[in-house]
Design an enzyme around this catalytic site. Structure first.
Site: not given
Ligand code: ARG
Length: 460
Positions: A153, A274, A280, A287
């Site tokens: 979980h 970024s 970043k 992704e």
């Protein structure tokens, strides 16, 4: 090609909707190989003269050279790769080109080409997956002792080793490879000679063309051979399953690289920055692997729905079989390569992982197991006692092993000093030495077996 029957040519819309050359030109190598095997067989069987066979073969080689050098010309009037090549052959050698299509149809031709293409795609995927496995196994060997929290979980559950975690993906990829191998074995029959749908009256030798193209045998039913695409679906479904595994692996890296976790620093080469936030470093490659899985599953779905409800034999709907297969193959190849780089180059922050494993009472099960073993308490009761210990530690804001013996004995008098040796994360993982468990010794065994299976230590 069918001017004899038609008074008028196709409309512009008909030409456009009909043209598969924009995508099926990717089949040119397979198309030429299959044509060469076919014409050689026609010659051997005395169906076409040796002079014509020679002219056709030389012409096909020349066309292959042209395609390799300049690409395949895209003329919608010629519809597909089969007619494009035949038309070029006619320009090169004249009317003898027309003999190539004896005892053949585009229906068995395209089924043959496409099987050959998918077979090559499977071989490429398999090679890529073997590299990914090698990267996983190498990193797993390095981190057989590195302790991290294991989750259920996504809540800290029990300590595991990073090596064990990585080897879980080795196993998934092993099964993916076996799914692709199954698909390959099933597809490896030659449709060539099934002709349009019913076979042919010419005295062809289907075994010869099958053998020349590396197929195990000719297909047994001409209707089936020209009209099923289950081989492409086998490939797409194996690809979809594999992409799900890659997506889950990508997701792990995304989570590990997030600042609150801080388990991993992803390779710069597979990250982006970024345009506004200078600090970043984004896990874009991971992704996109996660995103591509959605598209690959979509490709499998697209072809399933295309095939559903088609009567025997060939219907033009089936021309739409190729784009999803080509798209999935491209996306899967990139995804495998990206994850191989990610696994090989990521810097794991093992100290941080170890600290995280110590938070969240990950060794509570070890306390319960100790009570079962050393104090002969039934597991359910031990579970209850341990729950009380966790509650106490939590209320004090300390780890389980930071409770002193007095405190533990107040919960249950049967708890003894020796319990502390079971409560460290090291003891916890070392104890889980059942076959397939997370104990470092066990992980090392699995890594050694995998290295042997992959031929990583010299001779396989
Ligand atoms: N371009 C077609 C395809 O990819 C080739 C087969 C055409 N056969 C036919 N009967 N129209 O499916």
């Amino acid at each position: 090609m069918w001017g004899g029957r038609f008074a008028e040519g196709p409309s512009a819309i008909m030409r456009e909707i009909n043209a598969s050359i924009p995508f099926d030109k990717a089949l040119w190598r397979q198309d030429i190989a299959a044509s060469k095997a076919h014409v050689a067989m026609l010659g051997k069987q005395g169906i076409v003269s040796q002079d014509d066979v020679q002219a056709i073969s030389v012409g096909l080689d020349r066309i292959a050279g042209e395609y390799a050098a300049n690409g395949v010309p895209e003329d919608w009037n010629l519809e597909d790769i089969h007619m494009t090549t035949e038309s070029r052959l006619a320009e090169l050698i004249g009317p003898a080109a027309g003999r190539l299509h004896t005892a053949r149809s585009r229906n068995d031709q395209v089924a043959t080409d496409f099987r050959l293409w998918v077979r090559d795609a499977i071989d490429q995927v398999d090679a890529g997956l073997a590299e990914l496995q090698k990267a996983l196994v190498a990193r797993a060997g390095e981190h057989a002792d590195s302790i991290m929290p294991g989750f259920t979980h996504l809540q800290t559950a029990q300590p595991v080793t990073l090596g064990h975690h990585l080897m879980a993906y080795y196993e998934m990829i092993r099964r993916d490879r076996s799914r692709f191998a199954d698909a390959r074995a099933r597809l490896n029959e030659s449709p060539l000679g099934s002709a349009a749908l019913a076979g042919t009256g010419f005295p062809i030798d289907r075994d010869a063309t099958a053998q020349a193209l590396g197929f195990e045998r000719p297909t047994n039913n001409s209707l089936d051979a020209v009209s099923d695409r289950d081989f492409a679906l086998d490939y797409l479904m194996a690809a979809a399953q594999c992409s799900l595994h890659l997506s889950r692996l990508a997701e792990e890296f995304i989570i590990w690289a997030s600042q609150p976790f801080g388990f991993a620093a992803l390779p710069d080469a597979l990250s982006t920055g970024s345009s506004i936030m200078p600090q970043k470093k984004n896990p874009d490659a991971a992704e996109l692997v996660r995103g591509h899985a959605g598209r690959i599953v979509g490709c499998a779905t697209a072809l399933m729905v295309t095939m559903k409800g088609l009567p025997l034999a060939y219907s033009k709907d089936m021309q739409d079989d190729k784009p999803p297969v080509f798209e999935a193959a491209g996306l899967l190849g990139l995804s495998i390569a990206a994850m191989t780089g990610m696994v090989a180059e990521t810097a794991f922050r093992t100290e941080r992982m170890r600290q995280a494993a110590q938070l969240g009472y990950a060794t509570a099960t070890d306390l319960a197991d100790w009570l079962v073993r050393q104090a002969d308490i039934p597991f359910r009761e031990a579970h209850h006692i341990t729950g009380a210990a966790v509650k106490l530690a939590e209320s004090k804001g300390i780890a389980l092993e930071a409770l002193n013996l007095e405190e533990l004995q107040q919960i249950d008098s049967r708890i003894g000093e020796a319990v502390y040796s079971a409560l460290s994360v090291e003891a916890s993982v070392a104890a889980r030495c059942s076959h397939g468990g997370t104990a470092p010794a066990e992980v090392r065994k699995r890594v050694a077996e995998a290295r042997r299976a992959l031929g990583m230590d010299g001779a396989a």
